[in-house]
Structure formats: C-alpha cells, structure tokens
Design a protein around this motif. Structure first.
Motif, mmCIF file in Angstrom:
data_model
loop_
_atom_site.group_PDB
_atom_site.id
_atom_site.type_symbol
_atom_site.label_atom_id
_atom_site.label_comp_id
_atom_site.label_asym_id
_atom_site.label_seq_id
_atom_site.Cartn_x
_atom_site.Cartn_y
_atom_site.Cartn_z
ATOM 1 N N ARG A 237 6.977 16.917 -16.301
ATOM 2 C CA ARG A 237 7.420 15.533 -16.134
ATOM 3 C C ARG A 237 8.792 15.440 -15.487
ATOM 4 O O ARG A 237 9.399 14.377 -15.473
ATOM 5 N N THR A 238 9.286 16.533 -14.957
ATOM 6 C CA THR A 238 10.560 16.511 -14.245
ATOM 7 C C THR A 238 10.318 16.219 -12.770
ATOM 8 O O THR A 238 9.249 16.477 -12.221
ATOM 9 N N ARG A 239 11.324 15.673 -12.121
ATOM 10 C CA ARG A 239 11.224 15.377 -10.691
ATOM 11 C C ARG A 239 11.624 16.575 -9.835
ATOM 12 O O ARG A 239 11.140 16.743 -8.716
ATOM 13 N N LEU A 240 12.525 17.384 -10.364
ATOM 14 C CA LEU A 240 13.090 18.486 -9.586
ATOM 15 C C LEU A 240 13.266 19.697 -10.484
ATOM 16 O O LEU A 240 13.703 19.580 -11.632
ATOM 17 N N LEU A 241 12.923 20.880 -9.960
ATOM 18 C CA LEU A 241 13.115 22.137 -10.683
ATOM 19 C C LEU A 241 14.273 22.893 -10.051
ATOM 20 O O LEU A 241 14.348 23.023 -8.824
ATOM 21 N N LEU A 242 15.162 23.401 -10.898
ATOM 22 C CA LEU A 242 16.233 24.290 -10.453
ATOM 23 C C LEU A 242 15.883 25.699 -10.913
ATOM 24 O O LEU A 242 15.875 25.981 -12.117
ATOM 25 N N HIS A 243 15.556 26.557 -9.956
ATOM 26 C CA HIS A 243 15.176 27.942 -10.268
ATOM 27 C C HIS A 243 16.447 28.776 -10.345
ATOM 28 O O HIS A 243 17.053 29.112 -9.322
ATOM 29 N N PRO A 271 -0.778 24.924 -10.288
ATOM 30 C CA PRO A 271 -0.473 25.019 -8.852
ATOM 31 C C PRO A 271 0.332 23.837 -8.338
ATOM 32 O O PRO A 271 1.187 23.994 -7.463
ATOM 33 N N THR A 272 0.068 22.661 -8.866
ATOM 34 C CA THR A 272 0.821 21.484 -8.424
ATOM 35 C C THR A 272 2.274 21.572 -8.843
ATOM 36 O O THR A 272 3.180 21.201 -8.080
ATOM 37 N N LEU A 273 2.527 22.070 -10.056
ATOM 38 C CA LEU A 273 3.902 22.249 -10.506
ATOM 39 C C LEU A 273 4.626 23.263 -9.631
ATOM 40 O O LEU A 273 5.810 23.101 -9.323
ATOM 41 N N ALA A 274 3.924 24.306 -9.208
ATOM 42 C CA ALA A 274 4.543 25.320 -8.354
ATOM 43 C C ALA A 274 4.909 24.754 -6.986
ATOM 44 O O ALA A 274 5.842 25.243 -6.333
ATOM 45 N N GLU A 275 4.191 23.716 -6.544
ATOM 46 C CA GLU A 275 4.466 23.116 -5.242
ATOM 47 C C GLU A 275 5.451 21.956 -5.321
ATOM 48 O O GLU A 275 5.821 21.389 -4.285
ATOM 49 N N SER A 276 5.875 21.583 -6.508
ATOM 50 C CA SER A 276 6.807 20.468 -6.671
ATOM 51 C C SER A 276 8.187 20.856 -6.152
ATOM 52 O O SER A 276 8.491 22.046 -5.989
ATOM 53 N N PRO A 277 9.064 19.896 -5.865
ATOM 54 C CA PRO A 277 10.392 20.212 -5.323
ATOM 55 C C PRO A 277 11.151 21.197 -6.210
ATOM 56 O O PRO A 277 11.246 21.015 -7.427
ATOM 57 N N ARG A 278 11.667 22.254 -5.577
ATOM 58 C CA ARG A 278 12.353 23.315 -6.330
ATOM 59 C C ARG A 278 13.514 23.830 -5.491
ATOM 60 O O ARG A 278 13.355 24.119 -4.302
#
Length: 400
Positions: A237-243, A271-278
C-alpha cells in the motif's frame, strides 16, 4: 505494547424479533380482530476505520462480537424495537477475510469507512398482516430470521506513502530514526527490527509524508523464510519503495548479490510490487574510503544495471538524508497532482494497486489454506501441538 497485525474473531449479528399472534380483547369491543405487531430487525455488526488505532491487539483479548437481537412484537399492533447495530473500531488498512470461504470481504482504507460483516436477522411479521374478508381470525405469523455468524480473519496493512526495503542490518531503522520522530530499536546485529515501524517525516508546518520500516528480508522470504512473508504485505500500500543497500556490510558480503536477492523475493511475492516505483539508496557511504568510494558505488550501480534515481547517504551521520527526503516529497506531490488532473493516469494507478492487492490476497489465501490443511493433518495424526497464531506475537514498546 504488543504490535499485532493479524487476528481471528467471531462476529454474530442479532436475530430478528418474532411476530406476535394476538387478538384485540377490550370491553365494549366484541370481536376486535387480530392485532399482533411485528418484531424488530436484528442488529448488524459493522467494522469502522479508526485513525487512532494502529494495531489489532484488542482483538486478541476480545474475540467475540455480538449485536443485540430485535425485540418481539406485542398485541395492540405494537412493533418490537430494532436491535442496535454494533460498530467495531478497527485500524485503517485492515483487510477482512472470511475464514470458512477464504473470501476477502473488503478492505477498510479510510477513516470512518464502514464495512458490514454480519447482517442482522429480518423481523417477524404479526398476524395483523394476514387478516382478510375470508380470514377473520388468522393465527399465523412470519417467523423471524437468524442473524449471520461468521469467523473472520483481520489482517492489518500499514498505510504509508514510502516503504523501506532491504536486507537485515542495511540501515532502514537508522534511516527512519534520522528523518522522523520514530525511534525503532537499532543495533549492530541482523533482525533487530521484528515488527513494522511508522514514522512521519515533516518538511514544514503542513507538509509531511509517512514512511514505513519493515523487518529485513532474507533469501526465501516470499516462501516464508524469516519474517518476510508476514510483513511484505505492508509494502503493497505504499506509493514508493526505497531500496536501502548496505555498501559496507559487516560480514563482507556482496552488496549487489544481496540487492538481487531482494529484487527476486519481490518478484516472487508480487510481480506488480516489484514493478512499482523504486529508488536505490546506497547507505553507509561514510564507511568507505574517500578515494575508492565513488568508483565502488559506480560499480554497484553498473552491476545492478540500474537506471533509476540513486541516492548516496549515511543514515547514522545524516549525510544526504535531507536531499533524499526533499526528492521523495516532490515526487509524492507530483503523483497526487497527476492523479487529480489526469484521469488516465489515475485509472492506471488504481489498476496497478488493485492488481497488487489481488496478488497479496492470493498469497494470503494460499497461506491460510496451507495452515488449515496442516491443522487437519495434525488432527488426523493425533498431534496435540497447541501451535496457533499467538506464537508469533512480539512484545515491543510502541512510540508514535
């Protein structure tokens, strides 16, 4: 305080009140006729999103929730009182699942949002409804209905704008301590963080965003290894992931291999989470010699074949964190503006979130089905193990 993001409860709606079979009996009113009143509808059980709650701990102690029954009808065409609906407060971000069918009943994603999880029984009708020219003394009534009873599983997914992703001891908790008022425990060993933490990052009097730190992932997290499977859902449910990548790990492991394992686990889980903005956040840069730092960081980026945003920081020293926070805030503001002004962009964003939720739900349903199958096998084999969900509970001190 105990952080609990999963709980099982039983909800029971009220039964409807029965209709009355009665005849008017008064002095000077011979043959008064039928006057049986109707019963009242049973109360329903309704879940309501409450912003003051951030854990499901209350449902570990109160597992049964019952709405009042409707009152029966009486003579003189007096109807019974309707049972009051039972409103149960839950944290925003709660997913409700029917244990018997494994169906997702709904998500509570906004403050004040209501979700009816058990419908009250219908009222019974009195015999006054059955009088006619050919049936002067009806003795029948419509029976009342029973309220729904359900076994529910509640799963909490933290509502945050930004999620921190990385291996154990990558510095995620240190970063959230550095940029917000949250104070999660930090130490120089892996798996210091056992439960998710939320921090509000303030940039001004009225400007802020919410950052979530989840326990570190390890290889096999998508299949249940470590703490990953249970807490990966909080990132959906986050908009952006910081790796966050530790460029100077204490065990001298390869930062690139660790980052690739994280990406693989994301793809396995959703797979959709992996393609989300990161975005890539290279942490602990202050531990690398100045002469070799830039060359080493460039090698990491090159080996990852990364072409997205890159930030070089030291969370513990506060180096580069202001630039990171400002960039995240600008990106979030722009995303919200696009969602408001561009209908196509908003529809595309909603479709991605729905697909991500569907993948997370499929994971949850598979896990619940596996647990149910294991319990049946234990019963068949005579295993008297008292394992249950409470065995996962972790005692922590919560500070907003």
């Amino acid at each position: 305080m105990q952080f609990v993001d999963e709980a099982s409860i039983t909800v029971a709606a009220g039964n409807g009140g029965s209709g009355c079979v009665s005849f008017r009996r008064e002095k000077y009113v011979p043959r008064g006729g039928p006057d049986g009143g109707d019963g009242g509808h049973g109360g329903s059980v309704i879940l309501v999103g409450d912003e003051s709650l951030n854990t499901l701990i209350d449902f570990k102690f109160q597992r049964f929730h019952k709405a009042p029954n409707g009152q029966p009808g009486r003579g003189s065409q007096m109807n019974g009182r309707k049972g009051e609906d039972l409103f149960v407060q839950v944290p925003v971000g709660t997913t409700v699942i029917d244990v018997e069918t494994l169906e997702v009943i709904g998500d509570i994603t906004a403050v004040g949002q209501e979700l009816r999880v058990a419908q009250g029984g219908r009222r019974g009708l009195g015999n006054v409804h059955f009088k006619s020219s050919t049936n002067r003394t009806p003795r029948q009534s419509v029976p009342s209905g029973e309220g729904e009873r359900r076994e529910l599983r509640l799963e909490l997914k933290l509502m945050a704008d930004v999620g921190l992703l990385g291996m154990p001891n990558a510095g995620k908790s240190t970063l959230i301590r550095s940029v917000s008022a949250a104070r999660p425990k930090v130490a120089d060993y892996p798996f210091t963080t056992l439960v998710p933490n939320l921090g509000v990052v303030k940039l001004g009097l009225h400007e802020h965003f919410v950052m979530a730190d989840v326990p570190g992932l390890i290889e096999g997290a998508a299949d249940g290894a470590g703490l990953g499977l249970r807490f990966l859902k909080h990132l959906t449910r986050t908009r952006l992931l910081l790796h966050v990548i530790d460029v100077a790990p204490f065990d001298e492991s390869d930062p690139v291999e660790s980052a690739e394992k994280i990406i693989h686990e994301l793809e396995q889980y959703s797979p959709t989470l992996a393609e989300s903005p990161r975005w890539l956040v290279l942490n602990k840069c202050d531990l690398v010699d100045d002469d070799a730092r830039e060359a080493m960081l460039e090698r990491i980026v090159e080996r990852l074949n990364w072409d997205g945003p890159i930030f070089r920081i030291s969370a513990i020293a506060g180096q580069g964190t202001d630039e990171l926070v400002q960039a995240v805030h600008r990106w979030l503001v722009e995303q919200r503006r696009l969602e408001q002004d561009d209908e196509d962009f908003a529809a595309h964003t909603r479709a991605i979130r729905e697909r991500m939720e569907a993948e997370a739900v499929a994971r949850t349903e598979a896990r619940l089905a596996f647990m149910a199958g294991r319990q049946r096998r234990d019963v068949d084999s005579g295993d008297d193990d008292d394992f249950d969900d409470d065995d996962f509970d972790v005692e922590v001190e919560y500070k907003p």
